[in-house]
Design a protein around this motif. Structure first.
Motif, PDB file in Angstrom:
ATOM      1  N   UNK A  73       0.812  -1.221   0.000  1.00 50.46           N
ATOM      2  CA  UNK A  73       0.000   0.000   0.000  1.00 50.46           C
ATOM      3  C   UNK A  73       0.843   1.267   0.000  1.00 50.46           C
ATOM      4  N   UNK A  74       2.115   1.148   0.372  1.00 49.67           N
ATOM      5  CA  UNK A  74       2.979   2.333   0.430  1.00 49.67           C
ATOM      6  C   UNK A  74       3.280   2.824  -0.981  1.00 49.67           C
ATOM      7  N   UNK A  75       2.991   4.085  -1.256  1.00 49.92           N
ATOM      8  CA  UNK A  75       3.150   4.625  -2.613  1.00 49.92           C
ATOM      9  C   UNK A  75       4.608   4.645  -3.068  1.00 49.92           C
ATOM     10  N   UNK A  76       5.514   4.947  -2.144  1.00 51.97           N
ATOM     11  CA  UNK A  76       6.930   4.974  -2.517  1.00 51.97           C
ATOM     12  C   UNK A  76       7.414   3.579  -2.895  1.00 51.97           C
ATOM     13  N   UNK A  77       7.001   2.580  -2.114  1.00 52.28           N
ATOM     14  CA  UNK A  77       7.380   1.202  -2.438  1.00 52.28           C
ATOM     15  C   UNK A  77       6.839   0.802  -3.800  1.00 52.28           C
ATOM     16  N   UNK A  78       5.553   1.129  -4.042  1.00 52.37           N
ATOM     17  CA  UNK A  78       4.929   0.777  -5.316  1.00 52.37           C
ATOM     18  C   UNK A  78       5.635   1.452  -6.488  1.00 52.37           C
ATOM     19  N   UNK A  79       6.014   2.701  -6.288  1.00 54.65           N
ATOM     20  CA  UNK A  79       6.707   3.433  -7.353  1.00 54.65           C
ATOM     21  C   UNK A  79       8.004   2.752  -7.745  1.00 54.65           C
ATOM     22  N   UNK A  80       8.757   2.278  -6.736  1.00 55.00           N
ATOM     23  CA  UNK A  80      10.026   1.608  -7.024  1.00 55.00           C
ATOM     24  C   UNK A  80       9.796   0.262  -7.707  1.00 55.00           C
ATOM     25  N   UNK A  81       8.827  -0.505  -7.202  1.00 54.40           N
ATOM     26  CA  UNK A  81       8.579  -1.826  -7.755  1.00 54.40           C
ATOM     27  C   UNK A  81       8.012  -1.779  -9.171  1.00 54.40           C
ATOM     28  N   UNK A  82       7.173  -0.778  -9.446  1.00 58.59           N
ATOM     29  CA  UNK A  82       6.505  -0.714 -10.742  1.00 58.59           C
ATOM     30  C   UNK A  82       7.244   0.123 -11.788  1.00 58.59           C
ATOM     31  N   UNK A  83       8.031   1.079 -11.345  1.00 58.73           N
ATOM     32  CA  UNK A  83       8.646   2.008 -12.281  1.00 58.73           C
ATOM     33  C   UNK A  83      10.157   1.834 -12.429  1.00 58.73           C
ATOM     34  N   UNK A  84      10.768   0.979 -11.615  1.00 55.07           N
ATOM     35  CA  UNK A  84      12.214   0.755 -11.718  1.00 55.07           C
ATOM     36  C   UNK A  84      12.495  -0.746 -11.752  1.00 55.07           C
ATOM     37  N   UNK A  85      13.774  -1.062 -11.953  1.00 55.34           N
ATOM     38  CA  UNK A  85      14.220  -2.462 -11.929  1.00 55.34           C
ATOM     39  C   UNK A  85      15.147  -2.697 -10.748  1.00 55.34           C
ATOM     40  N   UNK A  86      14.995  -1.910  -9.672  1.00 56.91           N
ATOM     41  CA  UNK A  86      15.853  -2.057  -8.507  1.00 56.91           C
ATOM     42  C   UNK A  86      15.756  -3.483  -7.970  1.00 56.91           C
ATOM     43  N   UNK A  87      16.910  -4.098  -7.762  1.00 58.89           N
ATOM     44  CA  UNK A  87      16.946  -5.484  -7.324  1.00 58.89           C
ATOM     45  C   UNK A  87      17.328  -6.427  -8.443  1.00 58.89           C
ATOM     46  N   UNK A  88      17.247  -5.934  -9.687  1.00 59.79           N
ATOM     47  CA  UNK A  88      17.624  -6.734 -10.848  1.00 59.79           C
ATOM     48  C   UNK A  88      19.038  -6.352 -11.286  1.00 59.79           C
ATOM     49  N   UNK A  89      19.688  -7.252 -12.044  1.00 56.98           N
ATOM     50  CA  UNK A  89      21.056  -7.029 -12.491  1.00 56.98           C
ATOM     51  C   UNK A  89      21.165  -7.229 -13.995  1.00 56.98           C
ATOM     52  N   UNK A  90      22.203  -6.644 -14.576  1.00 55.77           N
ATOM     53  CA  UNK A  90      22.485  -6.807 -16.004  1.00 55.77           C
ATOM     54  C   UNK A  90      23.992  -6.752 -16.212  1.00 55.77           C
ATOM     55  N   UNK A  91      24.457  -7.241 -17.361  1.00 59.89           N
ATOM     56  CA  UNK A  91      25.876  -7.205 -17.676  1.00 59.89           C
ATOM     57  C   UNK A  91      26.223  -5.902 -18.384  1.00 59.89           C
ATOM     58  N   UNK A  93      29.761  -4.117 -19.896  1.00 62.91           N
ATOM     59  CA  UNK A  93      31.190  -4.235 -20.176  1.00 62.91           C
ATOM     60  C   UNK A  93      31.775  -5.448 -19.457  1.00 62.91           C
ATOM     61  N   UNK A  94      30.995  -6.545 -19.494  1.00 55.46           N
ATOM     62  CA  UNK A  94      31.457  -7.800 -18.915  1.00 55.46           C
ATOM     63  C   UNK A  94      31.287  -7.912 -17.415  1.00 55.46           C
ATOM     64  N   UNK A  95      30.710  -6.901 -16.776  1.00 54.35           N
ATOM     65  CA  UNK A  95      30.526  -6.928 -15.327  1.00 54.35           C
ATOM     66  C   UNK A  95      29.039  -6.915 -14.972  1.00 54.35           C
ATOM     67  N   UNK A  96      28.698  -7.619 -13.899  1.00 55.78           N
ATOM     68  CA  UNK A  96      27.331  -7.657 -13.422  1.00 55.78           C
ATOM     69  C   UNK A  96      27.066  -6.417 -12.570  1.00 55.78           C
ATOM     70  N   UNK A  97      26.122  -5.594 -12.996  1.00 51.47           N
ATOM     71  CA  UNK A  97      25.847  -4.346 -12.286  1.00 51.47           C
ATOM     72  C   UNK A  97      24.369  -4.268 -11.931  1.00 51.47           C
ATOM     73  N   UNK A  98      24.028  -3.660 -10.779  1.00 51.54           N
ATOM     74  CA  UNK A  98      22.621  -3.518 -10.386  1.00 51.54           C
ATOM     75  C   UNK A  98      21.935  -2.422 -11.192  1.00 51.54           C
ATOM     76  N   UNK A  99      20.681  -2.657 -11.539  1.00 52.45           N
ATOM     77  CA  UNK A  99      19.908  -1.684 -12.303  1.00 52.45           C
ATOM     78  C   UNK A  99      19.240  -0.674 -11.373  1.00 52.45           C
TER      79      UNK A  99
END
Length: 209
Positions: A73-91, A93-99
């Motif tokens: 129900x927290x709007x700030x939490x929902x904003x992060x979960x729905x509008x960002x990829x925080x907690x996910x990772x991607x490669x 330049x060959x390195x695993x970095x958080x999004x």
């Protein structure tokens, strides 16, 4: 919201809740259980930002929310979960970095630079005794701007800088007037009398050769 308006009593709606009709409590991590039990939004994270647990908890909350296992129900939490990829990772330049996570790299680099004192350059153009030969001097290459150590003078040989004939013979033999490159030993050998006092040599001659 609570009826008294304090927003702190038990009637306050939790920031996130488990839908036990969909999944049991046992599937939750200890971190998510803590937030649910203490009615703390994910933006008031129990883990240090940037830690593995921090990213894992955001990823877990996103996955469970998308499956309807938890309600948020927290709007700030929902904003992060729905509008960002925080907690996910991607490669990258060959390195695993958080999004969607901002690292304070510039500040860290500045702090590191302050912690490590800058190495001072050696004195340039001031000959000294010692080194692989009799004397040495540090010079800066005008093209590369790099500092070079130039060793010159034959160890065990005396410099006859107070003997006019010896000076003239040395200058002629080595073509001293043409030696203009400070990165070469010949330049300094030809100009030894000029630095006699600096090198602890006795000289009454004020010229170059």
């Amino acid at each position: 919201m609570c009826s008294c308006g304090c927003n702190t009593c038990d009637t306050k709606k939790p920031a996130l809740m488990l839908n036990e009709s969909v999944a049991p409590r046992e599937i939750l991590s200890e971190g998510l259980k803590y937030h649910i039990d203490n009615k703390k939004p994910l933006t008031e994270h129990v883990y240090r930002a940037g830690s593995s647990n921090y990213f894992n908890l955001w990823a877990e909350a996103r996955a469970l929310y998308s499956r309807g296992i938890i309600e948020i129900t927290n709007e700030d939490d929902l904003g992060i979960l729905l509008e960002t990829d925080l907690g996910e990772f991607a490669l990258y330049e060959g390195k695993k970095v958080p999004l969607d996570f901002i690292f304070e790299e510039i500040e860290e680099e500045l702090d590191e630079a302050k912690a490590k004192p800058k190495k001072k350059d050696p004195p340039i153009g001031k000959p000294k005794r010692g080194g692989s030969k009799k004397f040495y001097v540090y010079v800066r290459n005008p093209k590369t701007k790099k500092i070079k150590k130039v060793s010159f003078g034959q160890a065990g040989m005396s410099a006859k800088i107070n003997n006019p004939k010896a000076r003239a013979a040395f200058s002629k033999r080595h073509n001293c007037p043409a030696k203009t490159d400070k990165t070469k030993a010949s330049y300094w050998s030809c100009r030894l009398p000029r630095y006699a006092k600096l090198l602890g040599l006795k000289s009454n001659f004020s010229g170059f050769w």
